[in-house]
Design an enzyme around this catalytic site. Structure first.
Site, mmCIF file in Angstrom:
data_model
loop_
_atom_site.group_PDB
_atom_site.id
_atom_site.type_symbol
_atom_site.label_atom_id
_atom_site.label_comp_id
_atom_site.label_asym_id
_atom_site.label_seq_id
_atom_site.Cartn_x
_atom_site.Cartn_y
_atom_site.Cartn_z
ATOM 1 N N ASP A 128 0.083 -6.510 5.534
ATOM 2 C CA ASP A 128 1.642 -6.348 5.394
ATOM 3 C C ASP A 128 2.141 -7.659 4.881
ATOM 4 O OD1 ASP A 128 3.894 -4.676 5.294
ATOM 5 O OD2 ASP A 128 4.179 -5.145 7.443
ATOM 6 N N TYR A 130 5.639 -9.827 3.499
ATOM 7 C CA TYR A 130 7.045 -10.094 3.949
ATOM 8 C C TYR A 130 7.939 -10.513 2.808
ATOM 9 C CZ TYR A 130 9.759 -12.069 7.615
ATOM 10 O OH TYR A 130 11.042 -12.570 8.814
ATOM 11 N N HIS A 135 15.619 -9.311 4.199
ATOM 12 C CA HIS A 135 15.194 -9.129 5.331
ATOM 13 C C HIS A 135 14.518 -10.333 6.021
ATOM 14 C CE1 HIS A 135 12.793 -6.660 8.576
ATOM 15 N NE2 HIS A 135 11.763 -7.664 8.277
ATOM 16 N N ARG A 144 15.039 -17.207 14.622
ATOM 17 C CA ARG A 144 15.240 -18.734 14.391
ATOM 18 C C ARG A 144 16.615 -18.846 13.962
ATOM 19 N NH1 ARG A 144 10.479 -17.116 12.731
ATOM 20 N NH2 ARG A 144 10.982 -16.909 10.696
ATOM 21 N N GLU A 200 10.786 0.362 9.539
ATOM 22 C CA GLU A 200 10.635 -0.794 8.429
ATOM 23 C C GLU A 200 10.614 0.078 7.334
ATOM 24 O OE1 GLU A 200 9.717 -5.180 10.247
ATOM 25 O OE2 GLU A 200 8.340 -4.168 9.449
ATOM 26 N N GLU A 202 9.403 0.397 3.599
ATOM 27 C CA GLU A 202 8.606 -0.381 2.955
ATOM 28 C C GLU A 202 7.940 0.501 1.648
ATOM 29 O OE1 GLU A 202 5.931 -3.149 4.719
ATOM 30 O OE2 GLU A 202 6.833 -3.149 6.449
ATOM 31 N N ASP A 234 6.544 0.648 8.626
ATOM 32 C CA ASP A 234 5.626 -0.299 9.705
ATOM 33 C C ASP A 234 6.338 0.035 11.049
ATOM 34 O OD1 ASP A 234 4.462 -2.110 10.939
ATOM 35 O OD2 ASP A 234 5.318 -3.833 9.766
ATOM 36 N N TYR A 245 5.260 -13.183 19.375
ATOM 37 C CA TYR A 245 4.834 -13.554 17.869
ATOM 38 C C TYR A 245 4.353 -15.116 17.801
ATOM 39 C CZ TYR A 245 9.114 -15.848 16.484
ATOM 40 O OH TYR A 245 10.209 -17.025 16.579
ATOM 41 N N LYS A 254 3.372 -4.162 16.288
ATOM 42 C CA LYS A 254 3.161 -3.563 15.179
ATOM 43 C C LYS A 254 2.030 -2.751 14.551
ATOM 44 C CE LYS A 254 6.451 -6.412 12.613
ATOM 45 N NZ LYS A 254 6.942 -5.307 11.501
ATOM 46 N N THR A 360 9.219 -5.306 4.542
ATOM 47 C CA THR A 360 10.806 -4.635 4.594
ATOM 48 C C THR A 360 11.632 -4.824 3.431
ATOM 49 O OG1 THR A 360 10.432 -4.647 7.005
ATOM 50 C CG2 THR A 360 12.586 -3.819 6.235
HETATM 51 O O1 LIG Z 1 7.211 -13.106 13.315
HETATM 52 C C1 LIG Z 1 8.328 -13.004 12.275
HETATM 53 O O2 LIG Z 1 8.955 -13.782 12.331
HETATM 54 C C2 LIG Z 1 8.339 -11.713 11.259
HETATM 55 C C3 LIG Z 1 7.467 -10.924 11.176
HETATM 56 C C4 LIG Z 1 7.691 -9.673 10.561
HETATM 57 O O3 LIG Z 1 8.689 -9.229 10.352
HETATM 58 C C5 LIG Z 1 6.617 -9.049 9.885
HETATM 59 C C6 LIG Z 1 6.973 -7.779 8.944
HETATM 60 O O4 LIG Z 1 6.501 -6.807 9.211
HETATM 61 C C7 LIG Z 1 7.234 -8.237 7.835
HETATM 62 C C8 LIG Z 1 8.226 -7.248 7.036
HETATM 63 O O5 LIG Z 1 7.914 -5.952 6.969
HETATM 64 O O6 LIG Z 1 8.728 -7.801 6.119
HETATM 65 CA CA LIG Z 2 6.609 -4.868 8.016
HETATM 66 MG MG LIG Z 3 2.804 -0.957 12.057
#
Ligand SMILES: O=C(O)/C=C/C(=O)CC(=O)CC(=O)O
Ligand SMILES: [Ca+2]
Ligand SMILES: [Mg+2]
Length: 425
Positions: A128, A130, A135, A144, A200, A202, A234, A245, A254, A360
């Site tokens: 996946d 980003y 997003h 953050r 999400e 996608e 997702d 994370y 996920k 996303t």
């Molecule tokens: O850990 C993070 O800062 C963010 C992770 C995600 O959002 C992963 C993801 O599924 C990315 C997306 O769908 O755009």
């Molecule tokens: Ca995703």
């Molecule tokens: Mg998933």
């Protein structure tokens, strides 16, 4: 990507429901795997309200028929690349538009309501990305606040390796995951059901030919590695995600389920809808050489939507509420070609049937946010629904549906079908 007779807007089908069909007019012809009463899993094509059983018309397909189409998954056909796909499309277009073929083809049509759809391919690996910059910025701000978009974002198409074993076709119930979360006021985490279940919006990209281990895919050949597109959700547990994370990124938040729509819409079908514009603002750093170039029109002119129906809305007959609406090209900082080339740039081998999520696809518009995390501003601004209910995240009984449609002047619009799931506690 060439425009040919299969895209002719004057083309109609003797399958009457195809003409003016929201998703599956004769200009689309997406591939999928279905089963039905007395029929084991097999390859089919969506046309109007029907599925055309491909093995049943092998003879009529002539040279366009290949043994790879006799398999219960499309990995083998995907591996053959673009030429056989184009030949199949051209032949299907003839057979389904010229009424002279009706008599020999019609008995191979099965109503879509009578079939069970399956994953189109065995998913060996799922990654996946980003690439939705709006997003990434919105989510980054929540995780953050001081540093929403990390400095690598405009150089590297960021992604993570997902879990292939939990990819399922649209309709699979979404079992609310349990996991560790740390409520803000608590000193230690608790284990229990996620309270922040999200979707999400996608696109899923199916890999066709792929590459050998150790041999990167040059950007000029990336388009040839794409077998087609599906919708992808997702499902994400935001409370698990926020706690787990660091420092390695998404994991159990996920990998409990990823849903994809069953129909694979081919690059050929999307040719008229590709665009030169995408969400990389002028003045941003130029992509490094290995990511520069590729097709003239690598952007996806697909309008994606997400809809919510709660149990109460269903009981009261209230129409689904649209949560998101936006064009993929307006969300994507990196193109699908750049994603593919980057993934293989270290020699990592992509294989036929591998699945890639774009990330996303939120746009900059207020109604273009592709997740509840963004829509509810991390739970701070719940949505009020037509029933008076409030939603920050998904509740048990909620149904979430994703759709996508491509439109362009002078062409017949096509769609990707739908990707749906109902949440259970
Ligand atoms: O850990 C993070 O800062 C963010 C992770 C995600 O959002 C992963 C993801 O599924 C990315 C997306 O769908 O755009
Ligand atoms: Ca995703
Ligand atoms: Mg998933």
């Amino acid at each position: 990507m060439t425009i040919d007779a299969t895209h002719d807007p004057a083309l109609t089908s003797w399958v009457e429901s195809a003409n003016g069909h929201r998703d599956f007019p004769v200009q689309n012809l997406p591939l999928g795997i279905f089963s039905a009463e007395g029929l084991e899993r097999r390859a089919g094509v969506a046309i109007g309200d029907f599925v055309l059983d491909l093995p049943a018309i092998a003879e009529a397909l002539g040279d366009a028929w290949l043994d790879e189409l006799a398999q219960p998954v499309l990995n083998g056909f995907f591996a053959l690349g673009a030429e056989p796909r184009r030949a199949l499309r051209a032949r299907l277009s003839e057979l389904l538009s010229d009424p002279a073929n009706r008599d020999r083809i019609e008995s191979a049509l099965i109503g879509q309501s009578e079939v069970t759809m399956h994953l189109p391919a065995i998913v060996g690996d799922y990654t996946d990305f980003y690439v939705g910059i709006h997003h990434a910025t919105n989510v980054g701000r929540q995780f953050r606040p001081d540093n929403p978009l990390l400095p690598n974002y405009k150089y590297v198409p960021i992604g993570y390796h997902g879990r292939a074993s939990s990819v399922r076709v649209s309709g699979k119930p979404v079992v609310r995951p349990s996991g560790q979360r740390k409520p803000p006021e608590a000193e230690v985490p608790v284990y229990g059901k996620s309270r922040r279940l999200d979707y999400e919006l996608e696109l899923g990209v199916w890999i066709g030919r792929g590459n050998q281990l150790g041999e990167p895919i040059p950007i000029g050949e990336a388009a040839d590695s794409i077998a087609g597109y599906s919708l992808l959700n997702d499902w994400s547990a935001r409370d698990l995600q926020a706690w787990e994370y660091q420092p390695l990124g998404p994991f159990l938040a996920k990998n409990f389920l990823t849903s994809v729509s069953p129909w694979v819409v081919t690059p050929e079908a999307l040719a008229p809808f590709m665009t030169a514009d995408f969400a990389r603002p002028d003045g941003d750093p130029a992509p490094l050489d290995y990511l520069a170039g590729g097709s003239d029109k690598p952007g996806l002119g697909l309008t994606m939507e997400a809809f919510l129906t709660t149990a109460a809305m269903r009981e009261q007959g209230v129409a689904p509420l649209r949560l998101s609406r936006g064009r993929a090209a307006d969300a994507m900082y990196w193109t699908v070609e750049q994603i593919v080339t980057h993934h293989a740039s270290n020699g990592c081998n992509l294989q036929p049937g591998d699945l890639i999520g774009t990330g996303t696809l939120s746009t900059a518009a207020a109604d273009g946010l592709g997740s509840l995390l963004e829509i509810s501003a991390g739970g701070k601004s719940p949505l009020t629904l037509p029933t008076g209910e409030q939603r920050s995240f998904l509740e048990d009984g909620d149904e979430l549906t994703i759709t996508a449609r491509a439109e362009a002047d002078g062409f017949v619009a096509i769609g990707l079908g739908e990707c749906r799931g109902v949440v259970f506690g």
